[in-house]
Write an enzyme that holds these catalytic residues in place. Structure first.
Site, PDB file in Angstrom:
ATOM      1  N   GLY A   1      -7.338   6.450  -6.936  1.00 20.04           N
ATOM      2  CA  GLY A   1      -8.378   6.320  -6.583  1.00 20.04           C
ATOM      3  C   GLY A   1      -9.392   5.355  -6.642  1.00 20.04           C
ATOM      4  N   GLY A   2      -8.826   4.281  -7.016  1.00 16.86           N
ATOM      5  CA  GLY A   2     -10.121   3.306  -7.292  1.00 16.86           C
ATOM      6  C   GLY A   2     -11.226   3.284  -6.042  1.00 16.86           C
TER       7      GLY A   2
ATOM      8  N   ASP B   1      -5.406   0.969   1.385  1.00 18.40           N
ATOM      9  CA  ASP B   1      -5.065  -0.490   0.981  1.00 18.40           C
ATOM     10  C   ASP B   1      -3.641   0.277   0.514  1.00 18.40           C
ATOM     11  OD1 ASP B   1      -4.873  -2.617  -1.021  1.00 18.40           O
ATOM     12  OD2 ASP B   1      -5.398  -1.598  -2.992  1.00 18.40           O
TER      13      ASP B   1
ATOM     14  N   ALA C   1      -4.045   7.342  -4.231  1.00 12.86           N
ATOM     15  CA  ALA C   1      -3.951   7.155  -5.336  1.00 12.86           C
ATOM     16  C   ALA C   1      -4.288   6.303  -5.997  1.00 12.86           C
ATOM     17  CB  ALA C   1      -2.856   8.188  -5.414  1.00 12.86           C
TER      18      ALA C   1
ATOM     19  N   LYS D   1      -1.197  -7.360   3.172  1.00 15.54           N
ATOM     20  CA  LYS D   1       0.024  -7.503   2.517  1.00 15.54           C
ATOM     21  C   LYS D   1       0.414  -8.508   3.172  1.00 15.54           C
ATOM     22  CE  LYS D   1      -1.750  -4.119  -0.493  1.00 15.54           C
ATOM     23  NZ  LYS D   1      -2.382  -3.930  -1.232  1.00 15.54           N
TER      24      LYS D   1
END
Length: 347
Positions: A218-219, A271, A216, A300
């Site tokens: 959705g990139g 991600d 989410a 990260k």
């Protein structure tokens, strides 16, 4: 002087300096890093510049957007004639192309106008001196003139096959209006920067299957559908409707960190905002269990000792995967406090 000059994200000079220092020491090459925070570049000084250049391929560097072999450092340049000392320093050499650049930093960005105009003046002067081919020639090294101040520049070279194909090491990507989020640019850049053209053609074929963990809004799923992959998007949050309307997406409302596919997939991308060591271990599990063939994922990074954490996480990933993999990692232009990793079976 001789050595290497690397461009990096502003604020990550200590990380690139630590990486170059460690990799040079591992290769048995003496030298030291010159770095100042927020300059956007690092110089690694060594009298073994040629050996250092060969020992540190650009594709293997994590925090370097670009890697250049230093020819000369010119200080106190006269604004009335910067060209003459450059021609003198380059005497006897020949180049296939010229790029005039500046670091991507707040202090250096005002030099963009100088870089453009100076390139227009320097190019014909180099050709008259027999230092630059009449047409771009990829068989010859490329000359880089890097202004860090109006009177301070580095002359450097690089081999086109061992360097970023973009000036400043920055791919100029445009965020399309229907992209669900800016994170789409990270995956688009990853495909360009971490895979070569042959790999993109071979590994991104219509009809291949993929999972997007933590999808989410959705990139990354959207980027995969533009490659005509069939995507299982795993996230408890919603996806943009137009992504679902592609007919290529199945949205599973589940925890992407614990979900596993019923059968092996061609791709897994991730991600998720999680502790980097936890992500590295989970990504390794995907390869150990054979749940995917190829993957791109982000780690990260913490605020301190980011090179140490990077090395630790990549080692942890390789150990957990328990199989021979080709792994490439880089802090992309569209990354922030993170790096992006590509992994595929080693052939």
């Amino acid at each position: 002087m001789s050595g290497l000059l690397g461009f990096c994200r502003q604020g990550f000079e200590p990380e690139l300096a630590a990486e170059l220092t460690e990799r040079a020491a591992y290769a048995g090459i003496a030298g030291y890093a010159r770095a100042q925070r927020n300059d956007g570049y690092v110089v690694f000084v060594s009298d073994q510049g040629d050996a250092l250049d060969r020992a540190l391929p650009w594709r293997e560097l994590v925090f370097a957007r670009q890697k250049l072999k230093v020819i000369a450092e010119l200080r106190a340049l006269d604004p009335r004639d910067r060209i003459a000392p450059m021609l003198a320093a380059l005497e006897g050499q020949r180049f296939g192309d010229l790029w005039v650049e500046h670091p991507d930093s707040d202090a250096a960005k005002p030099l963009a106008g100088l870089a453009r105009s100076f390139g227009n003046a320097l190019r014909p002067a180099l050709r008259r001196a027999g230092l630059l081919s009449a047409q771009e020639d990829q068989r010859l090294p490329r000359l880089h003139v890097v202004f860090v101040q109006g009177d301070h520049a580095f002359l450097a070279s690089t081999r086109p096959h061992d360097s970023s194909p973009w000036p400043l090491g920055i791919p100029r990507l445009k965020l399309l209006p229907d992209a669900p989020s800016r994170s789409a640019l990270k995956l688009e850049e990853a495909f360009l920067a971490l895979l070569d053209a042959e790999e993109r053609a071979r590994l991104l074929k219509p009809g291949m299957t993929a999972a997007d963990l933590g999808a989410a809004p959705g990139g990354w799923t959207w980027v995969l559908t533009r490659q005509h992959l069939r995507v299982t998007s795993v996230d408890n949050g919603p996806l943009r409707q137009h992504v679902l309307d592609t007919g290529l997406v199945e949205h599973l409302r589940a925890d992407g960190f614990h979900w596993k596919p019923a059968q092996p997939l061609d791709w897994m991308v991730c991600d998720m905002v999680e502790q980097p060591r936890r992500v590295a271990e989970r990504m390794g599990t995907w390869f150990r269990e054979g749940w995917c063939r190829h993957a791109i994922f982000n780690l990260k990074l913490p605020m301190k000792k980011r090179w140490d954490e990077t090395r630790l996480c990549l080692d942890l990933f390789a150990e957990q995967a328990s199989r021979p993999l080709t792994v490439r990692a880089r802090q992309l232009y569209h990354d922030r406090e993170e790096i992006t990793v590509f992994a595929t079976p080693r052939h």
